[in-house]
Design a protein around this motif. Structure first.
Motif, PDB file in Angstrom:
ATOM      1  N   GLU A 197     -40.070 -68.719  92.605  1.00 17.36           N
ATOM      2  CA  GLU A 197     -40.283 -70.047  92.016  1.00 17.36           C
ATOM      3  C   GLU A 197     -41.562 -70.693  92.550  1.00 17.36           C
ATOM      4  OE1 GLU A 197     -37.569 -74.012  91.642  1.00 17.36           O
ATOM      5  OE2 GLU A 197     -36.639 -72.097  91.112  1.00 17.36           O
ATOM      6  N   SER A 221     -34.688 -64.584  82.637  1.00 20.83           N
ATOM      7  CA  SER A 221     -36.083 -65.031  82.493  1.00 20.83           C
ATOM      8  C   SER A 221     -36.173 -66.525  82.770  1.00 20.83           C
ATOM      9  CB  SER A 221     -36.603 -64.719  81.092  1.00 20.83           C
ATOM     10  OG  SER A 221     -35.791 -65.331  80.108  1.00 20.83           O
ATOM     11  N   TYR A 222     -37.383 -66.941  83.133  1.00 21.12           N
ATOM     12  CA  TYR A 222     -37.656 -68.331  83.500  1.00 21.12           C
ATOM     13  C   TYR A 222     -38.858 -68.831  82.705  1.00 21.12           C
ATOM     14  CZ  TYR A 222     -34.984 -67.030  87.716  1.00 21.12           C
ATOM     15  OH  TYR A 222     -34.030 -66.581  88.588  1.00 21.12           O
ATOM     16  N   PHE A 224     -41.516 -71.920  83.319  1.00 20.24           N
ATOM     17  CA  PHE A 224     -41.964 -72.995  84.207  1.00 20.24           C
ATOM     18  C   PHE A 224     -42.943 -73.895  83.461  1.00 20.24           C
ATOM     19  CE2 PHE A 224     -40.735 -69.482  86.875  1.00 20.24           C
ATOM     20  CZ  PHE A 224     -40.111 -70.077  87.962  1.00 20.24           C
ATOM     21  N   VAL A 229     -38.020 -76.223  85.246  1.00 19.78           N
ATOM     22  CA  VAL A 229     -37.755 -74.788  85.076  1.00 19.78           C
ATOM     23  C   VAL A 229     -36.617 -74.603  84.076  1.00 19.78           C
ATOM     24  CG1 VAL A 229     -37.180 -72.605  86.212  1.00 19.78           C
ATOM     25  CG2 VAL A 229     -38.256 -74.421  87.536  1.00 19.78           C
ATOM     26  N   SER A 230     -36.809 -73.693  83.125  1.00 19.19           N
ATOM     27  CA  SER A 230     -35.727 -73.281  82.219  1.00 19.19           C
ATOM     28  C   SER A 230     -35.336 -71.857  82.596  1.00 19.19           C
ATOM     29  CB  SER A 230     -36.222 -73.328  80.764  1.00 19.19           C
ATOM     30  OG  SER A 230     -35.312 -72.666  79.898  1.00 19.19           O
ATOM     31  N   TYR A 231     -34.032 -71.588  82.706  1.00 15.18           N
ATOM     32  CA  TYR A 231     -33.553 -70.235  83.013  1.00 15.18           C
ATOM     33  C   TYR A 231     -32.610 -69.777  81.905  1.00 15.18           C
ATOM     34  CZ  TYR A 231     -30.888 -66.370  84.922  1.00 15.18           C
ATOM     35  OH  TYR A 231     -30.285 -65.144  85.070  1.00 15.18           O
ATOM     36  N   GLU A 264     -36.814 -75.354  76.119  1.00 12.66           N
ATOM     37  CA  GLU A 264     -35.497 -74.743  76.323  1.00 12.66           C
ATOM     38  C   GLU A 264     -35.019 -74.039  75.051  1.00 12.66           C
ATOM     39  OE1 GLU A 264     -36.305 -77.855  77.164  1.00 12.66           O
ATOM     40  OE2 GLU A 264     -36.160 -77.786  79.356  1.00 12.66           O
ATOM     41  N   HIS A 267     -37.115 -70.929  74.512  1.00 14.27           N
ATOM     42  CA  HIS A 267     -36.736 -69.919  75.502  1.00 14.27           C
ATOM     43  C   HIS A 267     -35.469 -69.179  75.053  1.00 14.27           C
ATOM     44  CE1 HIS A 267     -35.820 -69.087  80.050  1.00 14.27           C
ATOM     45  NE2 HIS A 267     -36.088 -67.983  79.379  1.00 14.27           N
TER      46      HIS A 267
END
Length: 293
Positions: A197, A221-222, A224, A229-231, A264, A267
């Motif tokens: 991160e 996956s992330y 930034f 942060v989106s996971y 988001e 993603h």
């Protein structure tokens, strides 16, 4: 709202992946362009082809897939890559050198596309030779100020240098990288001891990026963005092969952002599209309607 007809461009290598079951048209830029085009974007693949039978086959395939292209002919062979798959369907590549896509000329037509581009995806591989590297740099330098410039780092074999990566990071506003590449970049730029991160936020800030996408295979996956942060976990699917999965992620993520979706939402779509592509053979399967918006 009036449709934005500016181009979404995959810029760089056009090649054939020679897989165990036969050859398939590939190359990250064509894959990216194809997947972006499935979301009704004015998508075009920019590269170069040889003056050979494989070039004719390339054009035939691009036209069958209804994918626009700008690929001048040059006196070098059309690119090929020998692809070996391991038991998990993960590829290793033997990329032939001094081929057409190493020698992309900066033509007037390519310059006109650049000046009317709303998003472009490029990598490090197509910059291994000075001719294509200069064309990519000129292209990026004349794009409009609001253009999304995606550097899909795509480290392959020995075909990258610290200078090319630094220059590309300065020219892009979005970076896509995987966990293995992040380790290499961390070593190359001297970021020891930082966790994933912190490394990503450091790169994001240092190069003033809007978005950094980090893919970690089965570990999710992330995405930034400054301060956020989106996971997303990686869906469990029956893998046919992973060729082109990363490019489908980038193409669908870019399409979603251009359509006004949140980071988001973009993603989540990208993760699901990429998982679907892993269940298919080859890099350019048609997407089911459930993914469209």
């Amino acid at each position: 709202m009036e449709k934005d007809n500016r181009y979404v461009v995959g810029l760089g290598e056009a090649l054939w992946d020679v897989l165990p079951e036969g050859k398939k048209l590939g190359g990250a830029p064509a894959n990216f362009s194809f997947h972006a085009s499935q979301f009704d974007l004015n998508s075009v693949a920019v590269s170069a082809l040889g003056e050979d039978a494989l070039a004719e086959e390339t054009i035939k395939q691009l036209e069958e897939k209804d994918l626009k292209y700008e690929m001048p002919r040059v006196p070098y062979p059309t690119g090929t890559v020998q692809v070996e798959l391991d038991t998990d369907g993960v590829p290793t590549y033997d990329i032939k050198e001094n081929v057409a896509w190493d020698n992309i000329p900066f033509t007037k037509s390519i310059e006109n596309i650049a000046r009317n581009t709303r998003a472009v995806c490029f990598g490090s591989l197509a910059q291994r030779n000075v001719v294509s590297r200069e064309t990519i740099q000129k292209f990026l330098d004349v794009t409009p100020t609001d253009c999304i410039k995606i550097f899909d780092i795509n480290l392959r074999q020995q075909f990258y240098t610290k200078e090319v990566i630094q220059d590309s990071l300065k020219r892009c506003n979005m970076l896509k990288i995987n966990d293995e590449e992040l380790v290499i970049i961390g070593r190359m730029f001297g970021y020891p001891g930082l966790d994933i991160e912190n490394k990503c936020f450091l790169i994001l800030g240092k190069y003033n990026l809007d978005i950094l996408v980090l893919t970690c295979g089965v570990n999710g996956s992330y995405v930034f963005t400054p301060g956020k942060v989106s996971y997303q976990p990686t869906p469990k699917v029956e893998v046919a092969d992973t060729v082109g999965a990363g490019d489908s992620f980038t193409g669908s993520f870019c399409a979603a952002i251009l359509s006004g979706k949140s980071v988001e939402e973009a993603h989540k779509l990208a993760v699901n599209v990429s998982a679907f592509v892993c269940t298919q053979n080859g890099a350019m399967p048609a997407l089911p309607k459930k993914f469209k918006f």
